[in-house]
Scaffold this motif. Structure first.
Motif, PDB file in Angstrom:
ATOM      1  N   MET A   1       0.835  -1.204   0.000  1.00 11.84           N
ATOM      2  CA  MET A   1       0.000   0.000   0.000  1.00 11.84           C
ATOM      3  C   MET A   1       0.875   1.262   0.000  1.00 11.84           C
ATOM      4  SD  MET A   1      -3.249  -0.760  -0.001  1.00 11.84           S
ATOM      5  CE  MET A   1      -4.034   0.695   0.681  1.00 11.84           C
ATOM      6  N   LEU A   2       0.470   2.219  -0.785  1.00  7.54           N
ATOM      7  CA  LEU A   2       1.156   3.507  -0.828  1.00  7.54           C
ATOM      8  C   LEU A   2       0.504   4.456   0.166  1.00  7.54           C
ATOM      9  CD1 LEU A   2       1.232   3.942  -4.716  1.00  7.54           C
ATOM     10  CD2 LEU A   2       3.174   3.255  -3.288  1.00  7.54           C
ATOM     11  N   ASN A   3       1.304   5.355   0.734  1.00 12.52           N
ATOM     12  CA  ASN A   3       0.663   6.437   1.479  1.00 12.52           C
ATOM     13  C   ASN A   3       0.246   7.520   0.482  1.00 12.52           C
ATOM     14  OD1 ASN A   3       2.790   8.447   1.151  1.00 12.52           O
ATOM     15  ND2 ASN A   3       3.947   7.365   2.743  1.00 12.52           N
ATOM     16  N   LYS A   4      -0.514   8.488   0.962  1.00 13.36           N
ATOM     17  CA  LYS A   4      -1.134   9.450   0.050  1.00 13.36           C
ATOM     18  C   LYS A   4      -0.110  10.304  -0.687  1.00 13.36           C
ATOM     19  CE  LYS A   4      -5.375  12.182  -0.046  1.00 13.36           C
ATOM     20  NZ  LYS A   4      -6.485  12.724   0.773  1.00 13.36           N
ATOM     21  N   LYS A   5       0.984  10.630  -0.033  1.00 16.06           N
ATOM     22  CA  LYS A   5       2.003  11.463  -0.678  1.00 16.06           C
ATOM     23  C   LYS A   5       2.812  10.661  -1.693  1.00 16.06           C
ATOM     24  CE  LYS A   5       2.325  14.977   2.918  1.00 16.06           C
ATOM     25  NZ  LYS A   5       3.175  15.671   3.909  1.00 16.06           N
ATOM     26  N   GLU A   6       3.096   9.407  -1.377  1.00 20.40           N
ATOM     27  CA  GLU A   6       3.750   8.546  -2.371  1.00 20.40           C
ATOM     28  C   GLU A   6       2.868   8.404  -3.605  1.00 20.40           C
ATOM     29  OE1 GLU A   6       6.320   5.454   0.446  1.00 20.40           O
ATOM     30  OE2 GLU A   6       4.200   5.053   0.002  1.00 20.40           O
ATOM     31  N   PHE A   7       1.577   8.206  -3.363  1.00 20.83           N
ATOM     32  CA  PHE A   7       0.610   8.097  -4.458  1.00 20.83           C
ATOM     33  C   PHE A   7       0.629   9.352  -5.326  1.00 20.83           C
ATOM     34  CE2 PHE A   7      -3.677   9.145  -5.986  1.00 20.83           C
ATOM     35  CZ  PHE A   7      -3.972   8.040  -6.769  1.00 20.83           C
ATOM     36  N   ALA A   8       0.669  10.522  -4.691  1.00 28.42           N
ATOM     37  CA  ALA A   8       0.656  11.781  -5.437  1.00 28.42           C
ATOM     38  C   ALA A   8       1.875  11.912  -6.336  1.00 28.42           C
ATOM     39  CB  ALA A   8       0.588  12.959  -4.458  1.00 28.42           C
ATOM     40  N   ILE A   9       3.033  11.528  -5.830  1.00 26.93           N
ATOM     41  CA  ILE A   9       4.254  11.624  -6.632  1.00 26.93           C
ATOM     42  C   ILE A   9       4.226  10.633  -7.793  1.00 26.93           C
ATOM     43  CG2 ILE A   9       6.743  11.193  -6.611  1.00 26.93           C
ATOM     44  CD1 ILE A   9       6.836  12.424  -3.824  1.00 26.93           C
ATOM     45  N   LEU A  10       3.836   9.399  -7.529  1.00 30.96           N
ATOM     46  CA  LEU A  10       3.828   8.391  -8.591  1.00 30.96           C
ATOM     47  C   LEU A  10       2.793   8.703  -9.667  1.00 30.96           C
ATOM     48  CD1 LEU A  10       4.343   5.035  -6.638  1.00 30.96           C
ATOM     49  CD2 LEU A  10       6.012   6.320  -7.990  1.00 30.96           C
ATOM     50  N   THR A  11       1.626   9.177  -9.271  1.00 28.62           N
ATOM     51  CA  THR A  11       0.620   9.508 -10.294  1.00 28.62           C
ATOM     52  C   THR A  11       1.050  10.718 -11.111  1.00 28.62           C
ATOM     53  OG1 THR A  11      -0.646  10.713  -8.588  1.00 28.62           O
ATOM     54  CG2 THR A  11      -1.368   8.479  -9.138  1.00 28.62           C
ATOM     55  N   TYR A  12       1.754  11.651 -10.488  1.00 31.20           N
ATOM     56  CA  TYR A  12       2.264  12.798 -11.249  1.00 31.20           C
ATOM     57  C   TYR A  12       3.294  12.321 -12.270  1.00 31.20           C
ATOM     58  CZ  TYR A  12       4.166  17.342 -12.448  1.00 31.20           C
ATOM     59  OH  TYR A  12       4.575  18.462 -13.146  1.00 31.20           O
ATOM     60  N   LEU A  13       4.184  11.430 -11.850  1.00 23.25           N
ATOM     61  CA  LEU A  13       5.187  10.906 -12.772  1.00 23.25           C
ATOM     62  C   LEU A  13       4.539  10.118 -13.903  1.00 23.25           C
ATOM     63  CD1 LEU A  13       8.003   9.664 -10.358  1.00 23.25           C
ATOM     64  CD2 LEU A  13       8.096  11.618 -11.899  1.00 23.25           C
ATOM     65  N   GLU A  14       3.524   9.324 -13.570  1.00 25.88           N
ATOM     66  CA  GLU A  14       2.845   8.531 -14.592  1.00 25.88           C
ATOM     67  C   GLU A  14       2.193   9.418 -15.641  1.00 25.88           C
ATOM     68  OE1 GLU A  14      -0.166   6.498 -16.782  1.00 25.88           O
ATOM     69  OE2 GLU A  14      -0.576   8.072 -15.313  1.00 25.88           O
ATOM     70  N   ALA A  15       1.610  10.522 -15.194  1.00 24.85           N
ATOM     71  CA  ALA A  15       0.910  11.421 -16.115  1.00 24.85           C
ATOM     72  C   ALA A  15       1.858  12.343 -16.869  1.00 24.85           C
ATOM     73  CB  ALA A  15      -0.111  12.257 -15.343  1.00 24.85           C
ATOM     74  N   ASN A  16       3.071  12.534 -16.335  1.00 21.32           N
ATOM     75  CA  ASN A  16       4.018  13.486 -16.938  1.00 21.32           C
ATOM     76  C   ASN A  16       5.378  12.828 -17.166  1.00 21.32           C
ATOM     77  OD1 ASN A  16       2.424  16.248 -16.529  1.00 21.32           O
ATOM     78  ND2 ASN A  16       2.245  15.097 -14.620  1.00 21.32           N
ATOM     79  N   ASN A  17       5.364  11.593 -17.609  1.00 19.92           N
ATOM     80  CA  ASN A  17       6.589  10.797 -17.667  1.00 19.92           C
ATOM     81  C   ASN A  17       7.602  11.304 -18.675  1.00 19.92           C
ATOM     82  OD1 ASN A  17       7.648   8.739 -16.123  1.00 19.92           O
ATOM     83  ND2 ASN A  17       7.254   7.153 -17.655  1.00 19.92           N
ATOM     84  N   ASP A  18       7.144  12.062 -19.648  1.00 19.07           N
ATOM     85  CA  ASP A  18       8.061  12.564 -20.676  1.00 19.07           C
ATOM     86  C   ASP A  18       8.559  13.975 -20.394  1.00 19.07           C
ATOM     87  OD1 ASP A  18       7.789  10.209 -22.141  1.00 19.07           O
ATOM     88  OD2 ASP A  18       6.003  10.951 -23.166  1.00 19.07           O
ATOM     89  N   GLU A  19       8.093  14.572 -19.318  1.00 20.67           N
ATOM     90  CA  GLU A  19       8.471  15.950 -19.009  1.00 20.67           C
ATOM     91  C   GLU A  19       9.650  15.987 -18.039  1.00 20.67           C
ATOM     92  OE1 GLU A  19       5.241  18.391 -17.773  1.00 20.67           O
ATOM     93  OE2 GLU A  19       3.875  17.649 -19.317  1.00 20.67           O
ATOM     94  N   LYS A  20      10.459  17.020 -18.188  1.00 16.96           N
ATOM     95  CA  LYS A  20      11.590  17.217 -17.287  1.00 16.96           C
ATOM     96  C   LYS A  20      11.218  18.268 -16.244  1.00 16.96           C
ATOM     97  CE  LYS A  20      15.121  16.059 -20.739  1.00 16.96           C
ATOM     98  NZ  LYS A  20      16.334  16.528 -21.475  1.00 16.96           N
ATOM     99  N   PHE A  21      11.548  17.977 -14.990  1.00 18.83           N
ATOM    100  CA  PHE A  21      11.245  18.921 -13.915  1.00 18.83           C
ATOM    101  C   PHE A  21      12.188  18.646 -12.749  1.00 18.83           C
ATOM    102  CE2 PHE A  21       8.365  15.284 -13.804  1.00 18.83           C
ATOM    103  CZ  PHE A  21       8.636  14.749 -12.549  1.00 18.83           C
TER     104      PHE A  21
END
Length: 296
Positions: free
Chosen positions: A1-21
């Motif tokens: 199980m992920l905690n809510k902040k881990e979830f937020a980071i992973l979903t952001y990466l999944e949605a923006n996997n080609d972007e550099k930041f």
């Protein structure tokens, strides 16, 4: 199980996997401190969820339990306040600036990669068949009691499908499709923080909806787009059936089940949005103000 902040980071990466930041930019995007992002990033790398600033296959597998399985549209009602337009057209099929209201929601659901789409229909049901030309994947469920009971009758028709599902009022004009995402962490409704509203609203206790009401101060204006986790969907299936079959149950709004009689058995949050993200067209006057084609 992920905690809510881990979830937020992973979903952001999944949605923006080609972007550099940078991690600083990520912290600003997620409203986390830079220190929190740095710590979580290192932990996610150690777990093998992130590599070279991208989400890994292992990271995607960690997100899989949070994937939305289906979207259910409640579209059976008459839409009496939008007369005369709805005398011949179901409200979700009314066009606003050339676009059917329901299309704004369907397009967002499909863009999010949600493949199972169910529309509960009733009033002028056959008119929804036109959606098949643009959306051949759509499935229909008939509500034969749409004119005898409140919208809880529509949810009764699909009560076994509520787990890992969005439930959407089909007459909301969605301007921000990013509100519909591929993954959801927990059960929630969309709502707008407001100082005052005369409409349906949520009163909060921390991050949890404490009470549903009509009109209030310092609350969240309610929009009829919700998500139900696997466990909550199973509970809701039983609770909807119990309320529906109770005295006066057929006259209830379906939202009053989990946010009313059984609210202590749920932990439902609010995903905040703005009034620019969604337009709720309640009356013919509001429709005319939004689209001058009807102002004749």
């Amino acid at each position: 199980m992920l905690n809510k902040k881990e979830f937020a980071i992973l979903t952001y990466l999944e949605a923006n996997n080609d972007e550099k930041f940078t991690q600083k930019e990520l912290a600003e995007e997620l409203n986390f401190s830079v220190g929190t992002v740095n710590k979580l990033w290192n932990e996610l790398e150690e777990k093998g969820f992130i590599e070279n600033k991208q989400i890994t296959k292992k990271g995607l597998n960690a997100l899989e339990p949070y994937r939305v399985k289906r979207a259910i549209f409640i579209a059976a009602g008459f839409g009496s306040r939008l007369v005369p337009i709805t005398l011949n057209t179901p409200k979700p099929l009314v066009r606003v600036k050339g676009v059917r209201i329901i299309d704004t929601l369907l397009d967002a659901v499909i863009a999010a990669g949600i493949e199972e789409i169910i529309i509960v229909r009733g009033y002028l049901a056959e008119q929804f068949d036109q959606l098949k030309y643009k959306y051949p994947m759509v499935k229909f469920v008939e509500n034969p009691l749409y004119n005898e009971a409140n919208n809880i009758s529509s949810v009764m028709c699909i009560r076994y499908l509520l787990s890992n599902a969005y439930v959407l009022e089909a007459d909301l004009f969605l301007s921000n499709p990013k509100l519909i995402t591929k993954y959801q962490y927990s059960s929630n409704y969309l709502g707008v923080p407001t100082e005052k509203t005369d409409d349906w609203c949520f009163f909060m206790e921390g991050d949890r909806i404490k009470r549903l009401g009509v009109g209030g101060l310092n609350c969240h204006h309610m929009f009829g787009i919700s998500y139900w986790s696997e466990d909550d969907g199973r509970k809701l299936c039983n609770h909807v059936e119990q309320v529906y079959n109770s005295p006066g149950g057929k006259e209830r709004y379906w939202d009053q089940v989990a946010l009313g009689e059984y609210i202590k058995e749920y932990n439902i949050g609010v995903r905040e949005c703005t009034f620019d993200d969604i337009v709720e067209i309640d009356t013919f006057r509001e429709l005319k103000e939004l689209d001058k084609v009807y102002d004749v």
